[in-house]
Write an enzyme that holds these catalytic residues in place. Structure first.
Site, PDB file in Angstrom:
ATOM      1  N   CYS A   1       0.874  -1.180   0.000  1.00 45.88           N
ATOM      2  CA  CYS A   1       0.000   0.000   0.000  1.00 45.88           C
ATOM      3  C   CYS A   1       0.903   1.219   0.000  1.00 45.88           C
ATOM      4  O   CYS A   1       2.063   1.126  -0.417  1.00 45.88           O
ATOM      5  CB  CYS A   1      -0.996  -0.032   1.167  1.00 45.88           C
TER       6      CYS A   1
ATOM      7  N   HIS B   1      12.906 -15.476  12.436  1.00 45.81           N
ATOM      8  CA  HIS B   1      12.544 -15.465  13.862  1.00 45.81           C
ATOM      9  C   HIS B   1      11.034 -15.510  14.106  1.00 45.81           C
ATOM     10  O   HIS B   1      10.584 -16.163  15.035  1.00 45.81           O
ATOM     11  CB  HIS B   1      13.085 -14.193  14.532  1.00 45.81           C
TER      12      HIS B   1
ATOM     13  N   HIS C   1      12.424 -19.456  19.456  1.00 43.80           N
ATOM     14  CA  HIS C   1      11.608 -18.961  18.336  1.00 43.80           C
ATOM     15  C   HIS C   1      10.281 -19.712  18.279  1.00 43.80           C
ATOM     16  O   HIS C   1       9.224 -19.119  18.087  1.00 43.80           O
ATOM     17  CB  HIS C   1      12.362 -19.091  17.010  1.00 43.80           C
TER      18      HIS C   1
HETATM   19  C1  RB5 Z   1      -3.891   5.403   0.839  1.00 46.18           C
HETATM   20  O1  RB5 Z   1      -3.886   6.774   0.644  1.00 46.18           O
HETATM   21  C2  RB5 Z   1      -3.022   5.032   2.021  1.00 46.18           C
HETATM   22  O2  RB5 Z   1      -3.584   5.504   3.197  1.00 46.18           O
HETATM   23  C3  RB5 Z   1      -2.820   3.545   2.090  1.00 46.18           C
HETATM   24  O3  RB5 Z   1      -2.265   3.091   0.920  1.00 46.18           O
HETATM   25  C4  RB5 Z   1      -1.876   3.040   3.170  1.00 46.18           C
HETATM   26  O4  RB5 Z   1      -0.674   3.725   3.151  1.00 46.18           O
HETATM   27  C5  RB5 Z   1      -2.431   2.931   4.511  1.00 46.18           C
HETATM   28  O5  RB5 Z   1      -1.750   2.486   5.446  1.00 46.18           O
END
Ligand code: RB5
Length: 149
Positions: A65, A98, A134
């Site tokens: 993300c 780990h 672990h």
């Molecule tokens: C999207 O704008 C952003 O918030 C998402 O991709 C991410 O980074 C959230 O943790």
């Protein structure tokens, strides 16, 4: 080995290069989306990817993300998922060795295309140590999920 991969709109630009890299290394890759830069919600794709792992269809997963953080928070809501948000190769290797992490997360707004592939390699090439403390500690993670700690 089958690897699942997912992203939101803020991770979409990195995803195709990562998929190509994984395939070039001889792994199968299951892409759970998203498939464009249209704004979407990262928990949807984190959940879809975790289902692939928890069902046994895929062994490991990669989530991208903007920061990697939202994806890792969402993935870690799933019993049996150990997701690590990494932006250095040392952590990407150690979280397999780990923590027996089964999902690697990173942020397109944090790492570049070159580093993203090195993170993937460090994660895929590492092996869970499966010994001593672990094992105890990873079992304790699962105890937390079951309310037994
Ligand atoms: C999207 O704008 C952003 O918030 C998402 O991709 C991410 O980074 C959230 O943790």
């Amino acid at each position: 080995m089958k690897i699942a991969i997912g992203c939101d709109h803020a991770g979409f630009a990195l995803k195709s290069g990562v998929i190509e890299h994984i395939k070039a290394r001889g792994f199968e890759c299951v892409d759970v989306g998203t498939y464009s830069t249209d704004s979407c919600h990262y928990p949807v794709y984190a959940h879809a990817l975790c289902e692939k792992i928890l069902s046994g269809e895929c062994e490991l997963g990669i989530l991208i993300c903007g920061t990697g953080i939202g994806m890792s928070i969402a993935a870690n809501k799933h019993d049996g998922i150990r997701a690590a948000c990494c932006s250095d190769t040392f952590s990407a290797r150690l979280t397999r060795e780990h923590n027996d992490a089964n999902v690697l997360c990173f942020g397109e707004r944090v790492v570049g295309a070159g580093l993203s592939l090195e993170l993937v390699d460090a994660f895929l090439d590492a092996k869970y140590m499966n010994s001593g403390n672990h094992i105890t500690r990873v079992k304790m993670l699962s105890d937390i999920e079951k309310g037994n700690l």
